[in-house]
Design a protein around this motif. Structure first.
Motif, short mmCIF file in Angstrom:
data_model
loop_
_atom_site.label_atom_id
_atom_site.label_comp_id
_atom_site.label_asym_id
_atom_site.label_seq_id
_atom_site.Cartn_x
_atom_site.Cartn_y
_atom_site.Cartn_z
N ARG A 257 -4.64 -0.67 -7.49
CA ARG A 257 -5.13 -1.07 -6.16
C ARG A 257 -3.99 -1.15 -5.15
NH1 ARG A 257 -8.31 -6.82 -5.01
NH2 ARG A 257 -8.62 -6.56 -2.78
N ARG B 232 0.85 -1.20 0.00
CA ARG B 232 0.00 0.00 0.00
C ARG B 232 0.88 1.25 0.00
NH1 ARG B 232 -4.74 -0.12 4.15
NH2 ARG B 232 -5.55 -1.45 2.48
N THR C 213 -2.85 5.80 -6.29
CA THR C 213 -4.24 5.33 -6.39
C THR C 213 -4.58 4.82 -7.79
OG1 THR C 213 -4.99 7.59 -6.89
CG2 THR C 213 -5.03 6.88 -4.56
#
Length: 338
Positions: free
Chosen positions: A248, A241, A245
Motif C-alpha cells: 500500500r 507513496r 504497488t
C-alpha cells in the motif's frame, strides 16, 4: 549562506551581489578564485531574510544554506536523546514503547478486548481512531465523540495511555481531554495551523510523515510544534507513496536512521500503514527495532477480517503476542528494554 557567482563574472557585478547581501542584513565576504567567486553571507539564516531570491540576478549561479532551518529539532540544539513524559510514562531513550490497538474504535467490546490483549502482551499505549480520515466519503468515518469516550473507558479499566488522531482544529480541545498523545496523520502532516493548535495543548504529539513529504519538510513540521513551546514530539514513519504497488505504501526505514542522526526526538514506526499488509508487519517491526526506532505503532484487531477499516493490515491478538516475543532478542541487541 553562500552565494556562488557564475565563472568569469567581472568584479562590478560581484560588488552588486555583495550590496544586495548587505541590504538583506548579512555581512558579505567575497572569496575570489581563479575562475569563480563565492560570497559568504555572515549572519543567522533563521532570523534574516532568505538569500535564495538572489538567484534572480543573472550573475548568481546558486545559493547554498550552511545552517539548518530546523533549530529546535536538531541535535545541534539538543545533543542527547529526548525522553518524552506521557502522563508519567517515559518514551524514548533506553525504553522501547509498544503502541497497539485497532485502526478504528468500533464498539466497546471490540476496544476493551483489544486493550486487555495488547496490555497482556506488553503494550503500554492503546491506539484507536475515533475520527477516521477516509479517501471515500462513503467509508466508515469512525464513531467520533462516542469513540473518544470508549477510549477513556479503556484507559480507566486497563491503565493504558491513549493515542488517537486529531483531524481538524475544531476537534483539538475535545480530543486532548481524552487522549494522552495527539496524533497528526499523514494527510495533515503539513497542516501548520493544526500543528500550532495541537502544540498549544502541551500534550505529547505524534507527527506522522506525509505521503510525499521529504525528511527536511517533516523535521520543519516538527519545528512548528517546538517553536510554540511544546517539546513533546514523536516522529512517526508510516510509509510514503512511490511507484511500487506490491504494498500500500513504501515503508522508508532509512528515515529512522536519518532522523535519529538529525534530531534528538524519539522516532516511532507504524508498520501497519507502512505496508498495508498484515503478513509483512512482523518483518518490518524487526527492521525498525534493528535500525534504532524508539517504538512501534501496530494495528491489532480481535477479528481483522471483520474490521470496519483496513482489516487487511491488522494482526490478531495471537499475532501481536508472538510479535512481542519475537522482538525480545532485537531489543537486547540494540540495548533497549520494554
Amino acid at each position: 549562506m553562500i552565494v556562488v557567482i557564475k565563472p568569469h563574472t567581472p568584479k562590478p557585478l560581484v560588488d552588486e551581489v555583495m550590496a544586495e547581501v548587505e541590504k538583506l542584513g548579512y555581512d558579505p565576504r567575497a572569496i575570489y578564485g581563479a575562475e569563480q567567486t563565492v560570497v559568504a553571507a555572515i549572519g543567522d539564516e533563521r532570523t534574516h531574510h532568505s538569500l535564495e531570491s538572489l538567484t534572480a540576478l543573472p550573475q548568481v549561479q546558486e545559493v547554498m544554506r550552511v545552517q539548518k532551518r530546523y533549530k529546535l529539532v536538531s541535535r545541534e540544539a539538543h545533543p542527547a536523546n529526548s525522553v518524552i513524559d506521557v502522563d508519567g510514562l517515559p518514551v524514548g531513550g533506553d525504553k522501547f514503547t509498544m503502541m497497539a490497538g485497532p485502526c478504528s474504535v468500533e464498539s466497546e467490546e471490540q476496544l476493551l478486548s483489544t486493550a486487555r490483549a495488547v496490555k497482556a502482551a506488553g503494550a503500554t499505549i492503546l491506539r484507536g481512531g475515533a475520527f477516521k480520515p477516509r479517501t471515500s466519503p462513503y467509508e466508515f468515518q469512525g464513531l467520533g465523540k462516542e469513540g473518544l469516550q470508549l477510549l477513556s473507558l479503556a484507559k480507566r479499566e486497563t491503565g493504558l495511555k491513549i493515542i488517537t488522531e486529531v483531524l481538524s482544529e475544531r476537534h483539538v480541545e475535545e480530543v486532548a481531554t481524552h487522549a494522552d498523545i495527539l496524533q497528526i496523520g499523514a494527510r495533515n502532516a503539513q497542516n501548520f495551523q493544526l500543528l500550532i493548535e495541537c502544540a498549544r495543548t502541551r500534550k505529547p504529539i505524534l507527527l506522522k510523515r506525509g505521503l510525499s513529504e521529504r525528511i527536511d519538510e517533516w523535521l520543519l513540521a516538527a519545528e512548528y510544534i517546538l517553536s510554540e513551546g511544546n517539546p513533546n514530539v514523536f516522529f512517526c514513519e508510516r510509509g510514503i507513496r512511490t511507484f511500487e504497488t506490491y504494498t500500500r505504501n513504501t515503508l522508508d526505514l532509512s528515515s529512522v536512521a536519518i532522523v535519529k542522526k538529525e534530531s534528538h526526538l524519539p522516532v516511532i514506526v507504524d508498520p501497519s500503514q507502512g505496508c498495508g499488509r498484515s503478513d509483512l508487519v512482523r518483518a518490518l517491526c524487526r527492521g525498525a527495532v534493528a535500525l534504532g526506532a524508539d517504538g512501534l505503532l501496530v494495528e491489532v484487531h480481535p477479528h481483522p477480517a471483520e474490521a470496519l477499516s483496513d482489516g487487511q493490515q491488522q494482526i490478531d491478538f495471537a499475532g501481536f503476542t508472538d510479535l512481542v516475543k519475537e522482538l525480545q532478542p532485537f531489543f537486547t541487541a540494540v540495548g533497549k528494554t520494554m
